[in-house]
Design a protein around this motif. Structure first.
Motif, PDB file in Angstrom:
ATOM      1  N   GLY A 164       6.123  -1.017   7.317  1.00 53.01           N
ATOM      2  CA  GLY A 164       5.936   0.222   6.574  1.00 53.01           C
ATOM      3  C   GLY A 164       6.287   1.443   7.390  1.00 53.01           C
ATOM      4  N   PHE A 165       6.238   2.601   6.716  1.00 50.31           N
ATOM      5  CA  PHE A 165       6.479   3.859   7.414  1.00 50.31           C
ATOM      6  C   PHE A 165       5.245   4.750   7.271  1.00 50.31           C
ATOM      7  CE2 PHE A 165       8.363   4.790   3.149  1.00 50.31           C
ATOM      8  CZ  PHE A 165       7.593   5.882   2.783  1.00 50.31           C
ATOM      9  N   ALA A 166       5.140   5.727   8.186  1.00 49.72           N
ATOM     10  CA  ALA A 166       4.048   6.693   8.161  1.00 49.72           C
ATOM     11  C   ALA A 166       4.587   8.056   8.563  1.00 49.72           C
ATOM     12  CB  ALA A 166       2.924   6.268   9.108  1.00 49.72           C
ATOM     13  N   PHE A 167       3.907   9.090   8.122  1.00 46.01           N
ATOM     14  CA  PHE A 167       4.282  10.455   8.491  1.00 46.01           C
ATOM     15  C   PHE A 167       3.025  11.317   8.472  1.00 46.01           C
ATOM     16  CE2 PHE A 167       4.832  10.063   3.904  1.00 46.01           C
ATOM     17  CZ  PHE A 167       4.113  11.142   3.413  1.00 46.01           C
ATOM     18  N   GLY A 168       3.078  12.446   9.162  1.00 38.46           N
ATOM     19  CA  GLY A 168       1.947  13.364   9.188  1.00 38.46           C
ATOM     20  C   GLY A 168       2.404  14.794   9.378  1.00 38.46           C
ATOM     21  N   MET A 169       1.776  15.704   8.641  1.00 39.32           N
ATOM     22  CA  MET A 169       2.125  17.126   8.767  1.00 39.32           C
ATOM     23  C   MET A 169       0.874  17.981   8.583  1.00 39.32           C
ATOM     24  SD  MET A 169       4.053  17.863   5.114  1.00 39.32           S
ATOM     25  CE  MET A 169       4.507  16.178   4.677  1.00 39.32           C
ATOM     26  N   GLY A 170       0.912  19.210   9.101  1.00 37.06           N
ATOM     27  CA  GLY A 170      -0.205  20.133   8.955  1.00 37.06           C
ATOM     28  C   GLY A 170      -0.133  20.867   7.627  1.00 37.06           C
ATOM     29  N   PRO A 226      -9.275  25.091  16.168  1.00 39.27           N
ATOM     30  CA  PRO A 226     -10.088  23.900  16.453  1.00 39.27           C
ATOM     31  C   PRO A 226     -10.266  22.991  15.240  1.00 39.27           C
ATOM     32  CG  PRO A 226     -11.105  25.868  17.362  1.00 39.27           C
ATOM     33  CD  PRO A 226      -9.977  26.325  16.498  1.00 39.27           C
ATOM     34  N   MET A 227     -10.248  23.569  14.053  1.00 41.40           N
ATOM     35  CA  MET A 227     -10.296  22.758  12.831  1.00 41.40           C
ATOM     36  C   MET A 227      -9.114  23.154  11.962  1.00 41.40           C
ATOM     37  SD  MET A 227     -11.014  22.269   9.398  1.00 41.40           S
ATOM     38  CE  MET A 227     -12.064  23.515   8.670  1.00 41.40           C
ATOM     39  N   PHE A 228      -8.364  22.180  11.499  1.00 43.03           N
ATOM     40  CA  PHE A 228      -7.238  22.466  10.618  1.00 43.03           C
ATOM     41  C   PHE A 228      -7.116  21.315   9.636  1.00 43.03           C
ATOM     42  CE2 PHE A 228      -5.731  20.310  14.367  1.00 43.03           C
ATOM     43  CZ  PHE A 228      -4.766  19.418  13.946  1.00 43.03           C
ATOM     44  N   HIS A 229      -6.092  21.361   8.807  1.00 39.22           N
ATOM     45  CA  HIS A 229      -5.952  20.369   7.741  1.00 39.22           C
ATOM     46  C   HIS A 229      -4.618  19.638   7.890  1.00 39.22           C
ATOM     47  CE1 HIS A 229      -8.793  23.377   6.265  1.00 39.22           C
ATOM     48  NE2 HIS A 229      -9.363  22.379   5.619  1.00 39.22           N
ATOM     49  N   GLN A 230      -4.670  18.361   7.633  1.00 35.43           N
ATOM     50  CA  GLN A 230      -3.501  17.502   7.843  1.00 35.43           C
ATOM     51  C   GLN A 230      -3.369  16.558   6.649  1.00 35.43           C
ATOM     52  OE1 GLN A 230      -3.696  14.375  10.964  1.00 35.43           O
ATOM     53  NE2 GLN A 230      -2.074  15.523  11.978  1.00 35.43           N
ATOM     54  N   VAL A 231      -2.141  16.170   6.363  1.00 37.07           N
ATOM     55  CA  VAL A 231      -1.922  15.099   5.400  1.00 37.07           C
ATOM     56  C   VAL A 231      -1.019  14.062   6.053  1.00 37.07           C
ATOM     57  CG1 VAL A 231       0.053  16.281   4.325  1.00 37.07           C
ATOM     58  CG2 VAL A 231      -1.150  14.477   3.073  1.00 37.07           C
ATOM     59  N   GLU A 232      -1.429  12.820   5.951  1.00 34.97           N
ATOM     60  CA  GLU A 232      -0.612  11.727   6.454  1.00 34.97           C
ATOM     61  C   GLU A 232      -0.272  10.797   5.308  1.00 34.97           C
ATOM     62  OE1 GLU A 232      -2.136   9.781   9.856  1.00 34.97           O
ATOM     63  OE2 GLU A 232      -2.665  11.641  10.890  1.00 34.97           O
ATOM     64  N   GLY A 233       0.893  10.192   5.398  1.00 36.35           N
ATOM     65  CA  GLY A 233       1.327   9.250   4.380  1.00 36.35           C
ATOM     66  C   GLY A 233       1.573   7.884   4.987  1.00 36.35           C
ATOM     67  N   LEU A 259       0.843  -1.191   0.000  1.00 34.54           N
ATOM     68  CA  LEU A 259       0.000   0.000   0.000  1.00 34.54           C
ATOM     69  C   LEU A 259       0.881   1.244   0.000  1.00 34.54           C
ATOM     70  CD1 LEU A 259      -3.069   0.745   0.279  1.00 34.54           C
ATOM     71  CD2 LEU A 259      -2.667   0.919   2.735  1.00 34.54           C
ATOM     72  N   ARG A 260       0.424   2.274  -0.711  1.00 34.29           N
ATOM     73  CA  ARG A 260       1.136   3.551  -0.710  1.00 34.29           C
ATOM     74  C   ARG A 260       0.093   4.652  -0.884  1.00 34.29           C
ATOM     75  NH1 ARG A 260       6.280   4.154  -4.617  1.00 34.29           N
ATOM     76  NH2 ARG A 260       6.478   2.003  -3.875  1.00 34.29           N
ATOM     77  N   ILE A 261      -0.240   5.356   0.200  1.00 34.85           N
ATOM     78  CA  ILE A 261      -1.321   6.350   0.161  1.00 34.85           C
ATOM     79  C   ILE A 261      -0.930   7.611   0.930  1.00 34.85           C
ATOM     80  CG2 ILE A 261      -3.203   4.667  -0.052  1.00 34.85           C
ATOM     81  CD1 ILE A 261      -3.671   5.094   2.995  1.00 34.85           C
ATOM     82  N   ILE A 262      -1.606   8.714   0.605  1.00 35.93           N
ATOM     83  CA  ILE A 262      -1.631   9.890   1.462  1.00 35.93           C
ATOM     84  C   ILE A 262      -3.086  10.145   1.830  1.00 35.93           C
ATOM     85  CG2 ILE A 262       0.468  10.952   0.564  1.00 35.93           C
ATOM     86  CD1 ILE A 262      -1.356  12.862  -1.056  1.00 35.93           C
ATOM     87  N   CYS A 263      -3.301  10.732   3.009  1.00 38.94           N
ATOM     88  CA  CYS A 263      -4.657  10.974   3.516  1.00 38.94           C
ATOM     89  C   CYS A 263      -4.784  12.446   3.895  1.00 38.94           C
ATOM     90  CB  CYS A 263      -4.943  10.108   4.734  1.00 38.94           C
ATOM     91  SG  CYS A 263      -4.453   8.378   4.574  1.00 38.94           S
ATOM     92  N   PRO A 264      -5.117  13.320   2.967  1.00 35.75           N
ATOM     93  CA  PRO A 264      -5.326  14.734   3.309  1.00 35.75           C
ATOM     94  C   PRO A 264      -6.758  14.977   3.774  1.00 35.75           C
ATOM     95  CG  PRO A 264      -5.448  14.459   0.935  1.00 35.75           C
ATOM     96  CD  PRO A 264      -5.205  13.082   1.514  1.00 35.75           C
TER      97      PRO A 264
END
Length: 357
Positions: free
Chosen positions: A307-313, A208-215, A189-194
Motif C-alpha cells: 500500500g501507499f501512505a501520505f501525510g500533510m499539515g 506545539p499543537m497542529f492538525h494533520q491528515v494522513e492517508g 483498506l482505504r482511510i484518511i486520519c485527520p
C-alpha cells in the motif's frame, strides 16, 4: 401639627412631577425641613411636653414619607400609561442584525478534504491523542535512537514512581491511527486520519499543537502510480485548479520505502503565492509505499498486501489556499481574525448539512 400635615399632604397631592415631589420632600422632612426643625425643639420642652410632641412629630414624618412614596408610584404609573398610549411597536419590522458564528479555517479545510477523499473511496479513521510509544514510534519502524523520540521533540506523559505501564506520549502524527485501524479492519483498506498532533516546536511555521491528515491505502496491486493519481486529484479539487502539476522527490521516512516528498507547482507575483502556475515548486507533503514492518505491526501480511501512505499539515494547506500568513494566528488571535478568515456555516460546504457554494 395639623397645619403642617394639611399643608404638605395637600402639596403632595397636587405635585405634577418627580421634581416637584422632591422639592416638597426636602422642605418637609429634609435635614432642614420644617418637621426636622420641629424635632430639634423637643430638647427645649419639658418631659411631659416631649412625651406627647415626640410621637406626634414621628407620626407626621412617617405619614408625609408614605404620602410621597404613594405619589411617586402614582406618577410612575401615569408616565407608563402615557408611554403605552403614545408608543407602539411594529412587529413586522425585521429584527436587529446579529453576528453569526463562523467555522474556523482548520475545521473548514478538514471538512473540504474529507469530502474530497470520500469521493475517492477513503473513509475517516480516528484514534487517541495520547498513545503508547509503541504505536507512535516502534510500530512505525522509528528506531529508539531517532531524534523524534527525544524529549526535546516529543511530549512524554509524566510517570509516577512504580508505574510500569509502557511510556505514553502526545502523538506526534496521526500514523498510530493507521496501525490501530489495520489491527481492527485488516486489508484491503482505504482511510484518511485527520486530527490534532503535538510536537515541541514553536515559530512562524510550527506550533506545539497542529492538525494533520494522513492517508493509507492497502490492496494487492497498489503502486506509486496510484499514489500519484490520488494526490493529483486531491490537489486539483482542493485548490480548484485543473491539471495542477506535482513533483516527487526521493526522500527517506522510516515508515515508507520508497519515500518521496511531494511538491506542487507555484509562483510568487508581487509578494503573493499563486498555486498551479509558474516554474516554482513548494513542498506540501511526504509520501511513499508502506514499509513491510509497518504492515506487520498492523497485522497485515506484506507478502500478500502492499500500500501507499501520505501525510500533510491541515493548517499549512489552509494557509496556502486562503492566504493566511502566520500559522500561530490559528491559535492566539482575537475574534477579529476569525471574522476575517472564518467561514459562514450557511455558505460553505460541510459534512453536516451546509449548502455548497
Amino acid at each position: 401639627m395639623d397645619d403642617l400635615k394639611a399643608k404638605y399632604l395637600g402639596q403632595i397631592a397636587e405635585a405634577a412631577d418627580e421634581s416637584a415631589l422632591e422639592t416638597i420632600r426636602v422642605a418637609a422632612v429634609g435635614k432642614k425641613g420644617e418637621v426636622a426643625l420641629k424635632m430639634r425643639e423637643l430638647g427645649k420642652m419639658t418631659a411631659q411636653e416631649r412625651q406627647s410632641a415626640g410621637p406626634a412629630l414621628n407620626a407626621l414624618k412617617d405619614e408625609i414619607n408614605s404620602a410621597i412614596a404613594a405619589k411617586r408610584a402614582a406618577l410612575a404609573d401615569a408616565a407608563l400609561d402615557e408611554r403605552l398610549r403614545t408608543e407602539w411597536l411594529d412587529v413586522t419590522l425585521p429584527s436587529r442584525p446579529r453576528r453569526q458564528g463562523t467555522i474556523h479555517p482548520v475545521s473548514q479545510v478538514t471538512e473540504e478534504l474529507t469530502a474530497i477523499f470520500a469521493e475517492m473511496g477513503f473513509s475517516v479513521a480516528e484514534g487517541p491523542r495520547i498513545d503508547t510509544d509503541w504505536y507512535n514510534f516502534d510500530a512505525l519502524n522509528i528506531p529508539g535512537h531517532h531524534p523524534a523520540r527525544a524529549e526535546m521533540d516529543t511530549f512524554y506523559m509524566h510517570r509516577e514512581d512504580g508505574d510500569d505501564r509502557p511510556p505514553h506520549v502526545l502523538r506526534t502524527h496521526t500514523s498510530p491511527v493507521q496501525i490501530r485501524t489495520m489491527e481492527q479492519r485488516g486489508a484491503p483498506l482505504r482511510i484518511i486520519c485527520p486530527g490534532g498532533v503535538y510536537r515541541a516546536d514553536y515559530d512562524q511555521t510550527h506550533t506545539p499543537m497542529f492538525h494533520q491528515v494522513e492517508g493509507l491505502a492497502i490492496d494487492k496491486d497498489i503502486s506509486m502510480a496510484n499514489l500519484k493519481w490520488v494526490l493529483e486529484e486531491f490537489f486539483s479539487a482542493f485548490f480548484e485548479i485543473d491539471g495542477i502539476k506535482t513533483r516527487f522527490r526521493a526522500s527517506h521516512f522510516p515508515f515508507t520505502e520508497p519515500s518521496a516528498e511531494v511538491d506542487i507547482q507555484c509562483s510568487w507575483v508581487d509578494g503573493q503565492l499563486r498555486i498551479g502556475e509558474g516554474d516554482g515548486w513548494m513542498e506540501v507533503l511526504g509520501s511513499g509505499m508502506v514499509h513491510p514492518h509497518v504492515l506487520r505491526s498492523g497485522g497485515v501480511d506484506p507478502e500478500i498486501w502492499q500500500g501507499f501512505a501520505f501525510g500533510m499539515g491541515i493548517d499549512r494547506i489552509a494557509m496556502l489556499k486562503y492566504g493566511i500568513p502566520d500559522l500561530r494566528a490559528f491559535f492566539d488571535s482575537d475574534l477579529r481574525w476569525l471574522r476575517h478568515y472564518g467561514f459562514s456555516a450557511l455558505d460553505m460546504p460541510t459534512l453536516h448539512g451546509g449548502l455548497s457554494r
